[in-house]
Design an enzyme around this catalytic site. Structure first.
Site, PDB file in Angstrom:
ATOM      1  N   ILE A 152      26.954  40.919  66.936  1.00 64.51           N
ATOM      2  CA  ILE A 152      25.968  41.620  67.686  1.00 64.51           C
ATOM      3  C   ILE A 152      24.422  41.138  67.006  1.00 64.51           C
ATOM      4  O   ILE A 152      24.245  40.877  65.885  1.00 64.51           O
ATOM      5  CB  ILE A 152      25.769  43.209  67.590  1.00 64.51           C
ATOM      6  CG1 ILE A 152      27.085  43.623  68.158  1.00 64.51           C
ATOM      7  CG2 ILE A 152      24.735  43.755  68.271  1.00 64.51           C
ATOM      8  CD1 ILE A 152      27.413  43.466  69.643  1.00 64.51           C
ATOM      9  N   GLN A 162      34.127  44.955  45.485  1.00 68.61           N
ATOM     10  CA  GLN A 162      33.831  43.728  46.411  1.00 68.61           C
ATOM     11  C   GLN A 162      32.479  43.233  45.982  1.00 68.61           C
ATOM     12  O   GLN A 162      32.285  42.214  46.642  1.00 68.61           O
ATOM     13  CB  GLN A 162      34.237  43.971  47.749  1.00 68.61           C
ATOM     14  CG  GLN A 162      32.964  44.779  48.437  1.00 68.61           C
ATOM     15  CD  GLN A 162      33.487  44.976  49.714  1.00 68.61           C
ATOM     16  OE1 GLN A 162      34.465  45.676  50.259  1.00 68.61           O
ATOM     17  NE2 GLN A 162      32.570  44.564  50.805  1.00 68.61           N
ATOM     18  N   GLN A 217      33.121  40.039  63.994  1.00 74.69           N
ATOM     19  CA  GLN A 217      33.305  38.534  63.661  1.00 74.69           C
ATOM     20  C   GLN A 217      32.134  37.914  62.974  1.00 74.69           C
ATOM     21  O   GLN A 217      32.409  36.750  62.393  1.00 74.69           O
ATOM     22  CB  GLN A 217      33.240  37.737  65.205  1.00 74.69           C
ATOM     23  CG  GLN A 217      33.611  36.237  65.204  1.00 74.69           C
ATOM     24  CD  GLN A 217      33.405  35.672  66.226  1.00 74.69           C
ATOM     25  OE1 GLN A 217      33.814  35.909  67.389  1.00 74.69           O
ATOM     26  NE2 GLN A 217      32.363  34.748  66.247  1.00 74.69           N
ATOM     27  N   MET A 267      30.646  49.717  55.368  1.00 73.16           N
ATOM     28  CA  MET A 267      29.750  49.883  53.884  1.00 73.16           C
ATOM     29  C   MET A 267      28.697  50.746  54.086  1.00 73.16           C
ATOM     30  O   MET A 267      27.829  50.895  53.344  1.00 73.16           O
ATOM     31  CB  MET A 267      29.528  48.741  53.088  1.00 73.16           C
ATOM     32  CG  MET A 267      30.726  48.147  52.538  1.00 73.16           C
ATOM     33  SD  MET A 267      30.536  47.313  50.804  1.00 73.16           S
ATOM     34  CE  MET A 267      29.319  46.094  51.529  1.00 73.16           C
ATOM     35  N   GLY A 268      28.467  51.596  55.451  1.00 66.78           N
ATOM     36  CA  GLY A 268      27.630  52.457  55.776  1.00 66.78           C
ATOM     37  C   GLY A 268      26.298  51.563  56.127  1.00 66.78           C
ATOM     38  O   GLY A 268      26.164  50.391  56.277  1.00 66.78           O
ATOM     39  N   SER A 320      23.168  44.762  57.593  1.00 65.58           N
ATOM     40  CA  SER A 320      22.497  45.611  56.652  1.00 65.58           C
ATOM     41  C   SER A 320      21.347  44.838  55.651  1.00 65.58           C
ATOM     42  O   SER A 320      20.227  45.524  55.046  1.00 65.58           O
ATOM     43  CB  SER A 320      23.533  46.497  55.795  1.00 65.58           C
ATOM     44  OG  SER A 320      24.240  47.319  57.043  1.00 65.58           O
ATOM     45  N   GLN A 376      36.411  37.310  56.560  1.00 67.07           N
ATOM     46  CA  GLN A 376      36.956  38.662  56.026  1.00 67.07           C
ATOM     47  C   GLN A 376      38.121  38.964  57.262  1.00 67.07           C
ATOM     48  O   GLN A 376      39.208  39.554  56.945  1.00 67.07           O
ATOM     49  CB  GLN A 376      35.920  39.769  56.249  1.00 67.07           C
ATOM     50  CG  GLN A 376      36.507  41.000  56.043  1.00 67.07           C
ATOM     51  CD  GLN A 376      35.410  42.277  55.871  1.00 67.07           C
ATOM     52  OE1 GLN A 376      34.924  42.401  54.968  1.00 67.07           O
ATOM     53  NE2 GLN A 376      34.948  42.582  57.174  1.00 67.07           N
ATOM     54  N   HIS A 378      27.567  48.027  63.929  1.00 68.36           N
ATOM     55  CA  HIS A 378      28.923  48.855  63.575  1.00 68.36           C
ATOM     56  C   HIS A 378      29.062  49.745  64.791  1.00 68.36           C
ATOM     57  O   HIS A 378      30.081  50.238  65.269  1.00 68.36           O
ATOM     58  CB  HIS A 378      28.421  49.480  62.490  1.00 68.36           C
ATOM     59  CG  HIS A 378      28.095  48.709  61.216  1.00 68.36           C
ATOM     60  ND1 HIS A 378      26.781  48.803  60.638  1.00 68.36           N
ATOM     61  CD2 HIS A 378      28.962  48.412  60.381  1.00 68.36           C
ATOM     62  CE1 HIS A 378      27.000  48.067  59.560  1.00 68.36           C
ATOM     63  NE2 HIS A 378      28.171  47.952  59.228  1.00 68.36           N
ATOM     64  N   LYS A 413      22.755  40.924  63.280  1.00 60.72           N
ATOM     65  CA  LYS A 413      22.267  42.092  63.005  1.00 60.72           C
ATOM     66  C   LYS A 413      23.367  42.201  61.299  1.00 60.72           C
ATOM     67  O   LYS A 413      24.575  42.147  61.322  1.00 60.72           O
ATOM     68  CB  LYS A 413      23.024  43.302  63.664  1.00 60.72           C
ATOM     69  CG  LYS A 413      21.973  43.637  64.899  1.00 60.72           C
ATOM     70  CD  LYS A 413      22.366  44.738  65.595  1.00 60.72           C
ATOM     71  CE  LYS A 413      21.147  44.797  66.832  1.00 60.72           C
ATOM     72  NZ  LYS A 413      19.820  45.277  66.329  1.00 60.72           N
TER      73      LYS A 413
END
Length: 281
Positions: free
Chosen positions: A176, A61, A148, A30-31, A186, A153, A37, A184
């Site tokens: 990560i 979503q 993970q 989703m950017g 967004s 999901q 990522h 991490k």
């Protein structure tokens, strides 16, 4: 590296790669890309001849009163990260490219999607499955890569691929973390300095539960109680859930055995964050 927002242009490029006999990896995002990522793109680049990254904030979503409007976006930074990681194509569509005004077809799942995040976000996985299914049809990848951190999901996508007989390998990649342990995300950008410190309670709870299991504890209630007590000691934290489930079926466990997912969702202020660990016992 190229970027396009058009489905037809993606299909044209994919058709040419297929004509050349090249393998294709897909990294759905989703950017607002970060090192988590990048780790997915790095792996996809290592295991495939070509890599497509989808960069799309998927409106279906998000539930009512969720953060669709404020979800962070920075396509220029995303382009830079994708280029450095070895992506070949970014698919960056607008919502109207993916969903016609009278769009009315959804991929809906039962059971695996109903617990954990599905309990408080009842339409979330319908949106996830629908957009991922569409991306699979558009890109036709050999492999698709998911982190993970979004463990439910990952289980949902694997079940969808199995149930619908999709000829795609789903690759799960490790969480990560920041140097201090925070997974991490967004959404970490929503946190102010005080909330950022408080958010460490998620990873501390994960490491606590993981340590108990490594030491031989198998009673789910004992492990989950220790994790909950730790989180409840943080004034800015409000628990959505802390649960132990079978990692593939997302069914609750009273005892840790098999492939175990211990997952949590916690509000830090107004920001909902998730974390987890998976262990074979």
């Amino acid at each position: 590296m190229e970027i396009t927002g058009k489905i037809d242009e993606v299909r044209k490029q994919v058709k040419e790669w297929r004509r050349q006999g090249l393998s294709i990896g897909l990294v759905p995002t989703m950017g607002y890309l970060h090192e988590g990522h990048k780790s997915l793109i790095d792996r996809a680049a290592a295991e495939n001849d070509r890599v497509v990254v989808s960069d799309f904030v998927n409106p279906i979503q998000f539930g009512v009163n969720e953060d669709l409007a404020t979800y962070p976006r920075d396509i220029e930074a995303d382009k830079k990260l994708c280029s450095q990681a070895g992506a070949d194509l970014i698919f960056h569509p607008q919502p109207e490219e993916m969903y016609a005004p009278d769009f009315s077809t959804y991929v809906e799942m039962q059971k695996v999607s109903e617990r954990l995040c599905g309990k408080t976000r009842p339409t979330h996985f319908r949106g996830v499955c629908t957009v991922v299914c569409k991306l699979f049809h558009i890109v036709m990848p050999d492999r698709a890569y998911f982190g993970q951190k979004d463990a439910q999901q990952l289980a949902v996508i694997r079940r969808m691929v199995r149930d619908l007989d999709m000829d795609i390998q789903i690759v799960g990649c490790p969480i990560i973390r920041e140097e201090d342990g925070l997974a991490k995300s967004s959404r970490n950008t929503y946190l102010n300095s005080e909330e950022r410190k408080a958010a460490l309670v998620l990873s501390k709870a994960v490491f606590c539960g993981e340590d108990l299991m490594k030491k031989g504890e198998r009673d789910a209630n004992t492990i989950l109680t220790a994790m909950r007590n730790l989180i409840e000691g943080e004034p800015l934290a409000k628990i959505d859930y802390v649960e132990m489930v079978d990692a593939d079926r997302i069914e609750p466990l009273t005892k840790a055995e098999g492939r175990v997912l211990t997952a949590l969702a916690v509000y830090i202020g107004n920001t909902r964050l998730i974390d987890n660990f998976i262990m074979e016992v």
